[in-house]
Motif scaffolding. Sequence first.
Motif, PDB file in Angstrom:
ATOM      1  N   TRP A 146      34.882  45.157  48.139  1.00 63.85           N
ATOM      2  CA  TRP A 146      34.272  44.904  46.834  1.00 63.85           C
ATOM      3  C   TRP A 146      35.141  45.539  45.762  1.00 63.85           C
ATOM      4  CZ3 TRP A 146      32.738  48.475  50.312  1.00 63.85           C
ATOM      5  CH2 TRP A 146      32.654  49.801  49.886  1.00 63.85           C
ATOM      6  N   PHE A 147      35.027  45.003  44.568  1.00 64.62           N
ATOM      7  CA  PHE A 147      35.792  45.510  43.432  1.00 64.62           C
ATOM      8  C   PHE A 147      34.858  46.278  42.518  1.00 64.62           C
ATOM      9  CE2 PHE A 147      38.218  41.976  45.048  1.00 64.62           C
ATOM     10  CZ  PHE A 147      39.518  42.444  45.001  1.00 64.62           C
ATOM     11  N   ASP A 148      35.244  47.498  42.194  1.00 61.55           N
ATOM     12  CA  ASP A 148      34.450  48.331  41.300  1.00 61.55           C
ATOM     13  C   ASP A 148      34.308  47.600  39.965  1.00 61.55           C
ATOM     14  OD1 ASP A 148      33.751  50.339  39.298  1.00 61.55           O
ATOM     15  OD2 ASP A 148      34.097  51.785  40.904  1.00 61.55           O
ATOM     16  N   PRO A 149      33.087  47.487  39.429  1.00 59.84           N
ATOM     17  CA  PRO A 149      32.904  46.766  38.166  1.00 59.84           C
ATOM     18  C   PRO A 149      33.631  47.403  36.985  1.00 59.84           C
ATOM     19  CG  PRO A 149      30.840  47.779  38.875  1.00 59.84           C
ATOM     20  CD  PRO A 149      31.833  47.974  39.980  1.00 59.84           C
ATOM     21  N   VAL A 150      34.044  48.645  37.113  1.00 56.95           N
ATOM     22  CA  VAL A 150      34.856  49.280  36.068  1.00 56.95           C
ATOM     23  C   VAL A 150      36.253  48.667  36.049  1.00 56.95           C
ATOM     24  CG1 VAL A 150      35.929  51.471  35.359  1.00 56.95           C
ATOM     25  CG2 VAL A 150      33.544  51.440  36.145  1.00 56.95           C
ATOM     26  N   ASP A 151      36.751  48.267  37.235  1.00 56.31           N
ATOM     27  CA  ASP A 151      38.095  47.700  37.370  1.00 56.31           C
ATOM     28  C   ASP A 151      38.133  46.182  37.231  1.00 56.31           C
ATOM     29  OD1 ASP A 151      39.029  50.297  37.956  1.00 56.31           O
ATOM     30  OD2 ASP A 151      38.617  50.015  40.094  1.00 56.31           O
ATOM     31  N   LEU A 152      37.046  45.513  37.628  1.00 56.04           N
ATOM     32  CA  LEU A 152      36.972  44.044  37.569  1.00 56.04           C
ATOM     33  C   LEU A 152      35.547  43.666  37.186  1.00 56.04           C
ATOM     34  CD1 LEU A 152      38.357  41.275  38.105  1.00 56.04           C
ATOM     35  CD2 LEU A 152      37.439  41.430  40.437  1.00 56.04           C
ATOM     36  N   THR A 153      35.399  43.096  36.016  1.00 53.20           N
ATOM     37  CA  THR A 153      34.080  42.709  35.528  1.00 53.20           C
ATOM     38  C   THR A 153      33.443  41.705  36.488  1.00 53.20           C
ATOM     39  OG1 THR A 153      34.828  43.023  33.266  1.00 53.20           O
ATOM     40  CG2 THR A 153      32.838  41.686  33.573  1.00 53.20           C
ATOM     41  N   PRO A 154      32.198  41.955  36.928  1.00 54.47           N
ATOM     42  CA  PRO A 154      31.533  41.004  37.816  1.00 54.47           C
ATOM     43  C   PRO A 154      31.551  39.590  37.220  1.00 54.47           C
ATOM     44  CG  PRO A 154      30.271  43.024  37.711  1.00 54.47           C
ATOM     45  CD  PRO A 154      31.358  43.133  36.668  1.00 54.47           C
ATOM     46  N   GLY A 155      31.828  38.620  38.087  1.00 57.94           N
ATOM     47  CA  GLY A 155      31.869  37.222  37.672  1.00 57.94           C
ATOM     48  C   GLY A 155      33.253  36.724  37.297  1.00 57.94           C
ATOM     49  N   VAL A 156      34.188  37.635  36.980  1.00 58.97           N
ATOM     50  CA  VAL A 156      35.554  37.220  36.644  1.00 58.97           C
ATOM     51  C   VAL A 156      36.237  36.767  37.931  1.00 58.97           C
ATOM     52  CG1 VAL A 156      37.814  38.001  35.822  1.00 58.97           C
ATOM     53  CG2 VAL A 156      35.735  38.728  34.630  1.00 58.97           C
ATOM     54  N   ARG A 157      36.782  35.565  37.906  1.00 60.89           N
ATOM     55  CA  ARG A 157      37.415  34.985  39.091  1.00 60.89           C
ATOM     56  C   ARG A 157      38.809  35.576  39.309  1.00 60.89           C
ATOM     57  NH1 ARG A 157      34.001  31.448  42.056  1.00 60.89           N
ATOM     58  NH2 ARG A 157      32.264  31.170  40.641  1.00 60.89           N
ATOM     59  N   LEU A 158      39.126  35.834  40.565  1.00 57.22           N
ATOM     60  CA  LEU A 158      40.456  36.325  40.926  1.00 57.22           C
ATOM     61  C   LEU A 158      41.446  35.169  40.880  1.00 57.22           C
ATOM     62  CD1 LEU A 158      39.443  38.441  44.023  1.00 57.22           C
ATOM     63  CD2 LEU A 158      40.138  39.329  41.795  1.00 57.22           C
ATOM     64  N   ASP A 159      42.662  35.463  40.439  1.00 60.59           N
ATOM     65  CA  ASP A 159      43.743  34.474  40.483  1.00 60.59           C
ATOM     66  C   ASP A 159      44.364  34.444  41.877  1.00 60.59           C
ATOM     67  OD1 ASP A 159      43.407  34.034  37.735  1.00 60.59           O
ATOM     68  OD2 ASP A 159      44.800  35.650  37.245  1.00 60.59           O
ATOM     69  N   GLY A 160      44.223  35.534  42.603  1.00 63.23           N
ATOM     70  CA  GLY A 160      44.776  35.641  43.949  1.00 63.23           C
ATOM     71  C   GLY A 160      44.266  36.902  44.613  1.00 63.23           C
ATOM     72  N   ILE A 161      44.406  36.950  45.934  1.00 65.68           N
ATOM     73  CA  ILE A 161      43.989  38.126  46.688  1.00 65.68           C
ATOM     74  C   ILE A 161      44.851  38.220  47.939  1.00 65.68           C
ATOM     75  CG2 ILE A 161      42.163  36.888  47.934  1.00 65.68           C
ATOM     76  CD1 ILE A 161      40.484  39.517  47.660  1.00 65.68           C
ATOM     77  N   VAL A 162      45.260  39.437  48.286  1.00 62.99           N
ATOM     78  CA  VAL A 162      46.073  39.657  49.483  1.00 62.99           C
ATOM     79  C   VAL A 162      45.536  40.855  50.255  1.00 62.99           C
ATOM     80  CG1 VAL A 162      48.192  38.664  48.510  1.00 62.99           C
ATOM     81  CG2 VAL A 162      47.766  41.126  48.310  1.00 62.99           C
ATOM     82  N   ALA A 163      45.817  40.854  51.543  1.00 63.40           N
ATOM     83  CA  ALA A 163      45.481  41.978  52.404  1.00 63.40           C
ATOM     84  C   ALA A 163      46.769  42.513  53.004  1.00 63.40           C
ATOM     85  CB  ALA A 163      44.524  41.541  53.498  1.00 63.40           C
ATOM     86  N   ARG A 164      46.836  43.828  53.150  1.00 62.70           N
ATOM     87  CA  ARG A 164      47.997  44.488  53.748  1.00 62.70           C
ATOM     88  C   ARG A 164      47.526  45.421  54.854  1.00 62.70           C
ATOM     89  NH1 ARG A 164      52.472  43.303  51.077  1.00 62.70           N
ATOM     90  NH2 ARG A 164      52.300  42.563  48.940  1.00 62.70           N
ATOM     91  N   ASP A 165      48.392  45.586  55.872  1.00 57.16           N
ATOM     92  CA  ASP A 165      48.062  46.516  56.949  1.00 57.16           C
ATOM     93  C   ASP A 165      48.498  47.924  56.564  1.00 57.16           C
ATOM     94  OD1 ASP A 165      50.829  46.676  57.406  1.00 57.16           O
ATOM     95  OD2 ASP A 165      50.759  45.500  59.254  1.00 57.16           O
ATOM     96  N   ARG A 166      48.346  48.864  57.494  1.00 60.39           N
ATOM     97  CA  ARG A 166      48.678  50.276  57.213  1.00 60.39           C
ATOM     98  C   ARG A 166      50.143  50.481  56.843  1.00 60.39           C
ATOM     99  NH1 ARG A 166      44.507  53.475  58.094  1.00 60.39           N
ATOM    100  NH2 ARG A 166      42.947  52.926  59.650  1.00 60.39           N
ATOM    101  N   SER A 167      51.009  49.591  57.318  1.00 61.41           N
ATOM    102  CA  SER A 167      52.450  49.679  57.004  1.00 61.41           C
ATOM    103  C   SER A 167      52.815  48.992  55.700  1.00 61.41           C
ATOM    104  CB  SER A 167      53.275  49.071  58.140  1.00 61.41           C
ATOM    105  OG  SER A 167      53.013  49.723  59.362  1.00 61.41           O
ATOM    106  N   GLY A 168      51.823  48.381  55.056  1.00 60.77           N
ATOM    107  CA  GLY A 168      52.076  47.672  53.808  1.00 60.77           C
ATOM    108  C   GLY A 168      52.489  46.211  53.995  1.00 60.77           C
ATOM    109  N   ARG A 169      52.511  45.765  55.259  1.00 62.40           N
ATOM    110  CA  ARG A 169      52.875  44.363  55.538  1.00 62.40           C
ATOM    111  C   ARG A 169      51.734  43.427  55.143  1.00 62.40           C
ATOM    112  NH1 ARG A 169      54.892  46.517  60.734  1.00 62.40           N
ATOM    113  NH2 ARG A 169      52.769  46.046  61.389  1.00 62.40           N
ATOM    114  N   LEU A 170      52.130  42.299  54.589  1.00 64.68           N
ATOM    115  CA  LEU A 170      51.169  41.265  54.200  1.00 64.68           C
ATOM    116  C   LEU A 170      50.530  40.660  55.440  1.00 64.68           C
ATOM    117  CD1 LEU A 170      50.219  39.875  51.581  1.00 64.68           C
ATOM    118  CD2 LEU A 170      52.027  38.179  51.969  1.00 64.68           C
ATOM    119  N   LEU A 171      49.234  40.529  55.416  1.00 63.50           N
ATOM    120  CA  LEU A 171      48.509  39.930  56.565  1.00 63.50           C
ATOM    121  C   LEU A 171      48.242  38.462  56.279  1.00 63.50           C
ATOM    122  CD1 LEU A 171      45.973  42.789  57.292  1.00 63.50           C
ATOM    123  CD2 LEU A 171      48.016  42.211  58.583  1.00 63.50           C
TER     124      LEU A 171
END
Length: 171
Positions: A146-171
């Motif tokens: 989840w995104f803290d509402p202080v950092d991302l206003t609820p309802g605002v759509r993301l332009d993109g999203i990524v996940a990374r593993d512990r080594s910083g590699r893109l999943l």
Amino acid sequence: TVPSATPPATSPPTPGPTRWKPPREPIGEVVGTGIWYGVDQRVYYLVAVDVPEGPRVRVGLMAGRRSPAGELTNDIVINDVQGSDRRPGFHEIGYDDTTPSDARPPVPTFGYFVGPAARIVGTVGGRQVDARLARWSTDPELVVFWFDPVDLTPGVRLDGIVARDRSGRLL
């Protein structure tokens, strides 16, 4: 700013492809977020869903609130409508659609990822925003975010999203 306390929602989410049923026991532990609406805390938890067209979709992610007495109020449930709820990668992302007349407080953008994610970063307007993460107690491969509402206003759509593993590699 932290929203003020509001009365709990009294009706289930808008009907969709999932046959939503009244509140049942969460599957596994309820995830506390540290986001408060008066005395209620925003929480996330997995619930059973019934998707006739997707027999391998058995869970949905509920955004709810927990009272000081431990009572849960359901706000928004998201789930896949086909395939498998455990396939690797991102699943449905929940965006708040409240209007000023809604009785419930806004719901931060949320979702889940299946895999070894150690960091999830959303992009909005060229700005990167880190999500908060919690592994599901029943299946640690499932990562609630989840995104803290202080950092991302609820309802605002993301332009993109990524996940990374512990080594910083893109999943």
